[in-house]
Design an enzyme around this catalytic site. Structure first.
Site, PDB file in Angstrom:
ATOM      1  N   TYR A  54       0.884  -1.214  -0.229  1.00 24.22           N
ATOM      2  CA  TYR A  54       0.103   0.186  -0.172  1.00 24.22           C
ATOM      3  C   TYR A  54       0.895   1.405  -0.151  1.00 24.22           C
ATOM      4  O   TYR A  54       1.745   1.253   1.006  1.00 24.22           O
ATOM      5  CB  TYR A  54      -0.919  -0.135   1.392  1.00 24.22           C
ATOM      6  CG  TYR A  54      -1.911  -1.028   1.212  1.00 24.22           C
ATOM      7  CD1 TYR A  54      -2.179  -1.914   0.183  1.00 24.22           C
ATOM      8  CD2 TYR A  54      -2.375  -1.325   2.452  1.00 24.22           C
ATOM      9  CE1 TYR A  54      -2.872  -2.982   0.447  1.00 24.22           C
ATOM     10  CE2 TYR A  54      -3.623  -2.453   2.665  1.00 24.22           C
ATOM     11  CZ  TYR A  54      -3.797  -3.138   1.446  1.00 24.22           C
ATOM     12  OH  TYR A  54      -4.594  -4.093   1.763  1.00 24.22           O
ATOM     13  N   ALA A 209     -18.733  -2.057  -0.873  1.00 22.83           N
ATOM     14  CA  ALA A 209     -18.601  -2.043  -2.268  1.00 22.83           C
ATOM     15  C   ALA A 209     -18.024  -0.724  -2.716  1.00 22.83           C
ATOM     16  O   ALA A 209     -18.578  -0.174  -3.629  1.00 22.83           O
ATOM     17  CB  ALA A 209     -19.741  -2.411  -2.827  1.00 22.83           C
TER      18      ALA A 209
END
Length: 336
Positions: A54, A209
């Site tokens: 990341y 989502a």
């Protein structure tokens, strides 16, 4: 905050995990990132998830700074290994013994800790023998650098093979970290039943989502300014699969259900994944502290069976259920 056991182990994690995938050292300035971590601690979140890949190790550094000074024994810190880091050379990726042993030391230094509670294979490595990978994990466990081992986005067959090797090597494979939401249910057919059999829990990512299940994206309307769907650093690409009017229209049908439960849309989405008893924790990300407070409100919520059925009916055919999507998530060759 509620807490659940992770797999067939004695380790408890908070039902909500704070993750910093697309935020720390990327979309969010460091001061804001630290404020979000403080908010997570304030609401009782004890589990923090990151990965060396990341922001090319930057996210681990920010998280280490944010947690500095906290009582280490009161935290569960999880990170991952697989993706390309550093200059992204030919051995700077994958699950080789070399990459794992070098990566754990880098992660510990950036996180400012002597050990991580959970070290996860970020994807399945098709180019390294599984025996080599699991032996390396066994070694970092015995060295005390890692307490527990997990994986991310492994298929049922891969979980079964990894679990067997771990058992032979004297440690446990206790978790899997897949994408899972009311819109993305690909783990339900094969991964979850296999995990239940093996004593492996899910720590799920993207339970809302990528923000779509908050209802903020309206069909036929302009994208909200500053939203993930407008982010050119990776957010827009991740969310594009859901950005069509059929999905967005179906999501709007969830609003009355959330209202009936006195939940926000985001809380409903997170609470929905936590109804699955194989899910130990849902990972949330945040760019503002108030988002952490809102999402944490999903902990301990029970959604009645009748409302779970209404959610299924509302989303209908827009739900993705194909188990093969899990296999697609791991690259067949290394990037470097």
């Amino acid at each position: 905050m509620e807490y659940r056991y992770l797999g067939d182990s004695g380790l408890k994690v908070s039902e909500i995990t704070y993750g910093n995938w697309l935020t720390h050292a990327s979309q969010v300035e460091n001061d804001a990132a630290i404020a979000c971590v403080r908010a997570a601690l304030d609401v009782g979140i004890s589990t923090f998830d990151t990965a060396d890949v990341y922001a090319n190790t930057g996210a681990e550094t920010v998280l280490g700074e944010a947690l500095k000074g906290e009582r280490r024994q009161s935290l569960e810190i999880a990170t991952k290994v697989f993706g390309p880091t550093g200059p992204k050379g030919h051995n700077d990726t994958g699950l080789s013994r070399k990459h794992i042993l070098e990566s754990i030391d880098g992660s510990l230094e950036r996180l400012q800790t002597d050990y991580v509670d959970l070290y996860q294979a970020h994807r399945y490595d098709h180019e390294t023998p599984l025996e080599e990978t699991m032996q390396a994990f066994a070694d970092v466990v015995r060295q005390g650098k890692v307490l527990y081992v997990g994986v991310s986005e492994w298929t049922a067959e891969q979980l079964r093979a990894g679990h067997a090797l771990a058992k032979d090597l004297g440690f446990q494979l206790i978790s899997n970290q897949p994408q899972y939401s009311a819109l993305w249910r690909v783990i339900e057919g094969e991964v979850v039943p296999t995990s239940e059999e093996l004593g492996i829990s899910q720590i799920v990512w993207s339970p809302i989502a990528q923000g779509v299940l908050t209802g903020k994206y309206q069909p036929g309307q302009p994208l909200p300014e500053g939203s993930r769907a407008t982010d050119d650093k990776g957010g827009a690409k991740m969310i594009e699969r859901f950005m069509n009017d059929e999905v967005l229209t179906a999501v709007q049908e969830l609003k009355p259900i959330a209202d009936e439960l006195s939940l926000s849309m985001a809380q409903l989405a997170v609470a929905w994944v936590l109804q699955n008893q194989n899910v130990a924790s849902a990972i949330i990300g945040a760019s503002r502290p108030e988002q952490v407070h809102d999402n944490a409100g999903a902990a301990g919520v029970t959604i009645p069976a009748e409302l779970m059925s209404r959610i299924d009916d509302a989303l209908g055919s827009v739900v993705e259920r194909d188990p093969a999507k899990t296999n697609d998530s791991s690259p067949k060759t290394r990037e470097a």
